[in-house]
Design a protein around this motif. Structure first.
Motif, mmCIF file in Angstrom:
data_model
loop_
_atom_site.group_PDB
_atom_site.id
_atom_site.type_symbol
_atom_site.label_atom_id
_atom_site.label_comp_id
_atom_site.label_asym_id
_atom_site.label_seq_id
_atom_site.Cartn_x
_atom_site.Cartn_y
_atom_site.Cartn_z
ATOM 1 N N GLN A 44 0.770 -1.562 0.391
ATOM 2 C CA GLN A 44 0.212 -0.568 0.039
ATOM 3 C C GLN A 44 0.689 0.955 -0.069
ATOM 4 O OE1 GLN A 44 -2.547 1.066 3.425
ATOM 5 N NE2 GLN A 44 -4.382 1.746 1.975
ATOM 6 N N GLU A 58 4.408 0.564 2.771
ATOM 7 C CA GLU A 58 4.077 -0.346 3.802
ATOM 8 C C GLU A 58 3.800 -2.070 3.316
ATOM 9 O OE1 GLU A 58 1.473 0.325 6.913
ATOM 10 O OE2 GLU A 58 1.680 -1.326 7.855
ATOM 11 N N ILE A 61 0.935 -8.326 4.674
ATOM 12 C CA ILE A 61 0.684 -9.829 5.120
ATOM 13 C C ILE A 61 -0.605 -10.596 4.390
ATOM 14 C CG2 ILE A 61 1.183 -10.379 7.084
ATOM 15 C CD1 ILE A 61 2.996 -12.977 6.390
ATOM 16 N N ARG A 62 -0.503 -11.479 3.281
ATOM 17 C CA ARG A 62 -1.634 -11.970 3.552
ATOM 18 C C ARG A 62 -1.592 -13.779 3.558
ATOM 19 N NH1 ARG A 62 -2.707 -7.465 4.439
ATOM 20 N NH2 ARG A 62 -4.551 -6.290 3.333
ATOM 21 N N ARG A 72 -6.627 -12.786 6.014
ATOM 22 C CA ARG A 72 -6.395 -11.512 6.309
ATOM 23 C C ARG A 72 -5.124 -11.472 7.251
ATOM 24 N NH1 ARG A 72 -7.731 -6.454 5.428
ATOM 25 N NH2 ARG A 72 -9.129 -5.985 3.830
ATOM 26 N N PRO A 73 -4.678 -10.333 8.018
ATOM 27 C CA PRO A 73 -3.304 -11.334 8.923
ATOM 28 C C PRO A 73 -4.158 -10.710 10.311
ATOM 29 C CG PRO A 73 -3.090 -8.691 7.835
ATOM 30 C CD PRO A 73 -3.748 -9.617 7.080
ATOM 31 N N ASN A 113 5.968 -4.557 8.795
ATOM 32 C CA ASN A 113 6.092 -4.662 10.063
ATOM 33 C C ASN A 113 6.285 -5.618 10.931
ATOM 34 O OD1 ASN A 113 3.177 -2.758 10.431
ATOM 35 N ND2 ASN A 113 3.070 -4.041 8.149
ATOM 36 N N ASP A 175 4.707 2.623 15.072
ATOM 37 C CA ASP A 175 3.012 2.648 14.603
ATOM 38 C C ASP A 175 2.156 2.695 15.595
ATOM 39 O OD1 ASP A 175 1.665 1.394 12.202
ATOM 40 O OD2 ASP A 175 1.816 -0.628 11.942
ATOM 41 N N ARG A 199 -5.256 5.263 12.686
ATOM 42 C CA ARG A 199 -6.458 6.092 11.725
ATOM 43 C C ARG A 199 -7.533 6.229 12.277
ATOM 44 N NH1 ARG A 199 -6.630 0.124 10.129
ATOM 45 N NH2 ARG A 199 -8.658 -0.881 10.393
ATOM 46 N N GLU A 235 -9.116 7.594 3.795
ATOM 47 C CA GLU A 235 -10.194 7.505 2.962
ATOM 48 C C GLU A 235 -10.920 8.065 1.810
ATOM 49 O OE1 GLU A 235 -12.513 5.219 5.284
ATOM 50 O OE2 GLU A 235 -11.386 3.886 5.759
ATOM 51 N N TYR A 254 -7.029 3.987 1.705
ATOM 52 C CA TYR A 254 -7.840 4.115 0.367
ATOM 53 C C TYR A 254 -8.315 4.502 -0.275
ATOM 54 C CZ TYR A 254 -8.904 -0.361 3.586
ATOM 55 O OH TYR A 254 -8.640 -1.366 4.414
HETATM 56 P P1 C2E Z 1 -1.058 -1.951 10.657
HETATM 57 O O1 C2E Z 1 0.225 -2.417 10.307
HETATM 58 O O2 C2E Z 1 -1.558 -0.889 11.360
HETATM 59 O O3 C2E Z 1 -1.593 -1.097 8.739
HETATM 60 C C1 C2E Z 1 -2.490 -0.876 8.535
HETATM 61 C C2 C2E Z 1 -3.738 -1.806 7.916
HETATM 62 O O4 C2E Z 1 -5.192 -0.624 7.393
HETATM 63 C C3 C2E Z 1 -3.665 -2.701 6.880
HETATM 64 O O5 C2E Z 1 -4.974 -4.018 7.563
HETATM 65 C C4 C2E Z 1 -4.834 -1.847 5.941
HETATM 66 O O6 C2E Z 1 -4.835 -2.789 5.050
HETATM 67 C C5 C2E Z 1 -5.479 -1.133 6.668
HETATM 68 N N1 C2E Z 1 -6.097 0.059 5.764
HETATM 69 C C6 C2E Z 1 -5.172 0.773 5.121
HETATM 70 N N2 C2E Z 1 -5.839 2.347 5.472
HETATM 71 C C7 C2E Z 1 -6.891 1.595 5.207
HETATM 72 C C8 C2E Z 1 -7.888 3.282 4.930
HETATM 73 O O7 C2E Z 1 -7.963 3.658 4.795
HETATM 74 N N3 C2E Z 1 -9.204 2.372 5.516
HETATM 75 C C9 C2E Z 1 -9.290 1.369 6.689
HETATM 76 N N4 C2E Z 1 -10.450 1.388 7.234
HETATM 77 N N5 C2E Z 1 -8.254 0.246 6.447
HETATM 78 C C10 C2E Z 1 -6.884 1.014 6.136
HETATM 79 P P2 C2E Z 1 -4.039 -5.155 7.189
HETATM 80 O O8 C2E Z 1 -3.792 -5.596 6.033
HETATM 81 O O9 C2E Z 1 -5.346 -6.306 7.176
HETATM 82 O O10 C2E Z 1 -3.479 -5.382 8.172
HETATM 83 C C11 C2E Z 1 -3.748 -5.285 9.475
HETATM 84 C C12 C2E Z 1 -2.118 -5.836 10.573
HETATM 85 O O11 C2E Z 1 -2.171 -6.565 10.273
HETATM 86 C C13 C2E Z 1 -1.501 -4.320 10.391
HETATM 87 O O12 C2E Z 1 -1.784 -3.013 11.090
HETATM 88 C C14 C2E Z 1 -0.139 -5.131 11.132
HETATM 89 O O13 C2E Z 1 -0.352 -4.590 12.534
HETATM 90 C C15 C2E Z 1 -0.697 -6.335 10.688
HETATM 91 N N6 C2E Z 1 0.155 -6.490 9.731
HETATM 92 C C16 C2E Z 1 0.307 -7.373 8.465
HETATM 93 N N7 C2E Z 1 1.749 -7.147 7.689
HETATM 94 C C17 C2E Z 1 2.067 -7.684 8.326
HETATM 95 C C18 C2E Z 1 3.139 -8.375 8.733
HETATM 96 O O14 C2E Z 1 4.110 -8.467 7.978
HETATM 97 N N8 C2E Z 1 4.293 -8.977 10.092
HETATM 98 C C19 C2E Z 1 3.238 -8.756 11.502
HETATM 99 N N9 C2E Z 1 3.676 -8.199 11.997
HETATM 100 N N10 C2E Z 1 2.139 -7.856 11.471
HETATM 101 C C20 C2E Z 1 1.203 -7.873 9.960
#
Ligand code: C2E
Ligand code: CA
Ligand code: CA
Ligand code: CA
Length: 275
Positions: A44, A58, A61-62, A72-73, A113, A175, A199, A235, A254
């Protein structure tokens, strides 16, 4: 007391058993996913609120789980942390993100992350060093995102790890700023390169006075300390206008793009450079 015990048993057992089963099922599934390469990263964009356009991506992961779609993570990272599998999963994500980013144009960074469990692991610094060396990614292009809650136990070990990571040349990002308790104190002890405002604050802009004041104060702090401030979860155009006016340097959300697979990154860079 005996009757109570029986009731309790009847009431809790099925739910407990179900939860145990799904935990076990996820744990086995995650082992398999690592072996079979079922994880993927989506990217993103992080966009400058000023003139200069796209700054980086950023990595998120999926898990493409056979027969179950894209997971989703939030639905597997907690189990990965509890079982220790976050170690190898996180290491994979780090290497994959660096490998991918090494093919992007020079000015474009990658944020990865780091989970709290990974952060406390002795091997983290070495795996970052190796990922950078093996992929030949310029260290200054790598950002490591550490959630505020990791720093709750603000001991010397945390500070030591942060300093070692920075010594590798990576940039250190706080973060989810605003969701924990320790962030302000920590900013006095370690100069983060970037702070991402959670956010939940951005969601209330531009109408909420409280969120406006918080975002403005954080942006002011960023200016004074030389810390880049990123607003997450943008958004709507009105939210972008607000975070720009309040002094945030970067925005993510988004409005610009959802996280996309690696193959779509070049087109996204082109689109964001034009606009
Ligand atoms: P995060 O690091 O705070 O990542 C941002 C999350 O907000 C992501 O959700 C992203 O898709 C979502 N997001 C981005 N823009 C918007 C927006 O405009 N509106 C809304 N409502 N959401 C938005 P995602 O991808 O589901 O990831 C959730 C969490 O999972 C991440 O929060 C992070 O804490 C964790 N995560 C994701 N990838 C990894 C990884 O590779 N390793 C680890 N340890 N944690 C991860
Ligand atoms: Ca993040
Ligand atoms: Ca975040
Ligand atoms: Ca978050």
């Amino acid at each position: 007391a005996k009757a109570d015990g029986r009731n309790t048993h009847r009431f809790f057992a099925p739910e407990m058993a179900e939860r145990l089963k799904s935990f076990h099922d996820l744990k086995l599934g995650l082992h398999e996913a690592l072996r079979q390469g079922e994880f993927e990263l989506h990217y993103q964009p992080l966009v400058c609120t000023g003139e200069s356009g796209i700054r980086g991506f950023e990595a998120l992961i999926r898990w493409r789980r056979p027969g179950r779609g894209l997971i989703r993570p939030a639905d597997f990272i907690p189990v990965a942390e509890e079982t220790g599998l976050i170690g190898p999963i996180g290491e994979w994500a780090l290497r994959e993100a660096c490998r991918e980013a090494a093919r992007w144009p020079d000015g474009i960074g990658i944020s990865v992350n780091v989970s709290s469990v990974q952060f406390r692991d002795k091997g983290l610094v070495e795996s970052v060093r190796r990922a950078l060396a093996d992929t030949e990614l310029a260290p200054g292009r790598l950002e490591l995102e550490i959630t505020e809650s990791v720093l709750l136990q603000d001991d010397d070990a945390n500070l030591g790890t942060l300093r070692e990571l920075r010594a590798l040349g990576a940039r250190i990002v706080m973060d989810d700023f605003g969701t924990g308790y320790s962030a302000l104190g920590y900013l006095c002890r370690f100069r983060f390169d970037k702070v991402k405002i959670d956010r939940s604050f951005v969601a209330n802009l531009p109408r909420c006075d409280g969120s406006t004041a918080v975002v403005q104060a954080v942006a002011g702090m960023g200016r004074n300390l030389g810390i880049v401030i990123t607003a997450e979860g943008v958004e709507e155009q009105s939210q972008l206008d607000a975070v720009r006016r309040l002094g945030c340097h970067e925005a993510q959300g988004y409005l610009f793009s959802r996280p996309v697979p690696a193959a779509e990154v070049p087109a996204l860079i082109a689109r964001l450079r034009e606009s």
